[in-house]
Design an enzyme around this catalytic site. Structure first.
Site: not given
Ligand code: PA5
Length: 452
Positions: A290, A311, A425
């Site tokens: 990410e 494996h 989303k």
């Molecule tokens: O790294 C990030 O910001 C995301 O992966 C969030 O942790 C994830 O989308 C969850 O978001 P939130 O804590 O707002 O529910």
């Protein structure tokens, strides 16, 4: 004290001479930009000195809340997704008994993770499992509006209140969220839940050392002070004033960028030889995936559990497209000892192993695999830790965080945002006719019709 070690020799040999040295100025500049707050995404640098800024008073508060839930719950459901989930799960699984979920332990509540999917069977089976149990909930969401987590929390809150009564439920539900915004904050304020704040300047995937990770880890019975101590030591060991040749995070960031740019290695496979580390890899994949995968760039972070996946994926790794490199996390000494027994009949022909530790065989598997994969053209980075405990996991966590911050900056992206996550989303909300998405709903329905 023994330390985490980084060995890049079997990766360096795949790079042109001087490739790592050539990257040193960029690595230094990236690290300086983090420290000086001049990098892209500089409003999300709260994690950088989080370990050394964490106070005993704060840890005592987290431990207090954890102790309350430990006393009042036989099961605690941790509801969260992405960075609001993976860090806690990674640490709890790395340190816990592999069969913890199968056996009731009188001292520690069972920790269950939810809010990280929308599987109807999963949620329905979870509500069945919780029936009649004294369970609590930690609702973790920085934005407080994430669908997967909010949906799960709504279901579980209702069940918890029905089973324990509203007053008792209030004492075993904790919210970890933004200080002011979001539905999770609104619900917590209205119901009077205990809350912890996720600092504005700490992004989800860098939040494991905040209450997001610390509270579930403490509830599971692990020592959060040792975890933070490990992270603090790694913060010092990777500080800007540490020379490049002694700074493991700078070296790791340089090597992976050199492999990407100079040797065409587009995929990094995080490998472990201990099944307990599976979720450390999942956490690492999110951290790097990410953070770096944007603007058409970024190493794809993958993972394998060895020897299991030798494996299934071993063939691809040995002889498939040469676009991969491996980063192995190796644990020098397991916490337990198991010796192979001698067998008079020796029907399985394994008496040559009699009296040896299981780990000796595992280590030979690791070495043999390393040699084979390197011979097959797969660069190998090896990270070893002396043993699996809170301290070394804390070290590992901060090591990867700082390496990721540096590496993303060397790559030239903003490591601290995730604009791409919004695309699915928007479509999902449009398809579900969420209020506010009317125009998107119309557009997506027309598109689907035209594609039929
Ligand atoms: O790294 C990030 O910001 C995301 O992966 C969030 O942790 C994830 O989308 C969850 O978001 P939130 O804590 O707002 O529910």
């Amino acid at each position: 004290m023994d330390n985490m070690k980084l060995d890049i020799r079997k990766a360096e040999q795949f790079l042109p001479a001087g490739a790592i040295t050539a990257l040193q100025p960029q690595v230094k500049a990236a690290h300086e930009a983090l420290e000086q707050g001049t990098c892209k995404g500089n409003d999300y640098l709260g994690w950088l000195h989080l370990p050394t800024q964490t106070t005993e008073t704060f840890l005592a508060e987290v431990q207090n809340v954890a102790d309350t839930l430990r006393k009042q719950c036989e099961v605690v459901v941790v509801a969260g997704i992405g960075g609001s989930y993976l860090g806690a799960r990674a640490v709890i699984e790395a340190l816990g008994n592999s069969f913890a979920w199968l056996q009731r332990d009188d001292k520690n509540p069972t920790i269950v993770f939810a809010g990280n999917n929308i599987g109807e069977d999963y949620l329905s089976e979870l509500t069945d499992y919780l029936k009649g149990k004294r369970f609590g909930i930690i609702n973790i969401s920085k934005s407080g509006t994430t669908t997967e987590t909010a949906l799960t929390f709504r279901l579980l809150k209702k069940q918890c209140e029905e089973q324990r009564g509203k007053d008792e439920a209030r004492n075993v539900i904790v919210a970890i969220t933004d200080a002011h915004k979001g539905a999770a904050r609104a619900a917590a304020n209205k119901e009077g839940y205990k809350t912890f704040v996720i600092p504005d300047n700490v992004g989800g995937r860098f939040s494991v050392l905040t209450p997001v990770g610390l509270l579930p880890i403490a509830i599971a019975g692990f020592d959060i002070r040792r975890l933070i101590a490990g992270a603090q030591d790694m913060e010092r060991d990777t500080a800007l004033n540490i020379p490049f040749s002694e700074n493991p995070a700078a070296i790791y960031a340089a090597v992976r960028n050199a492999l990407y740019k100079e040797a065409g290695k587009k995929i990094e496979i995080m490998v472990n030889y201990q099944p307990k580390l599976h979720f450390i890899s999942e956490w690492w994949k999110q951290l790097f995936g990410e953070s770096e995968g944007k603007e058409g760039k970024g190493i794809f972070p993958a993972s394998c559990d060895f020897t299991t996946d030798l494996h299934s994926m071993g063939q691809w790794i040995q002889e498939g497209e040469r676009s991969i490199f491996e980063t192995v996390i190796s644990v020098e000494t397991p916490n337990r000892q198991l010796l192979f027994p001698h067998d008079e009949e020796n029907l399985d022909g394994l008496n040559f192993l009699a009296g040896k530790r299981v780990d000796e065989v595992n280590k030979m598997a690791e070495l043999g695999t390393r040699l084979a994969h390197v011979d097959g053209g797969v660069p190998n980075i090896r990270i070893s830790i002396p043993t699996l405990n809170e301290y070394y996991i804390g070290r590992l966590i901060y090591f990867f965080e700082i390496a990721c911050g540096i590496s993303g900056n060397v790559l030239g992206v903003n490591p601290f945002n995730q604009p791409g996550v919004e695309a699915y989303k928007k479509n999902m909300f449009a398809l579900l006719n969420k209020p506010g998405y009317e125009a998107d709903s119309k557009a997506i329905k027309e598109r689907l019709q035209s594609e039929q």
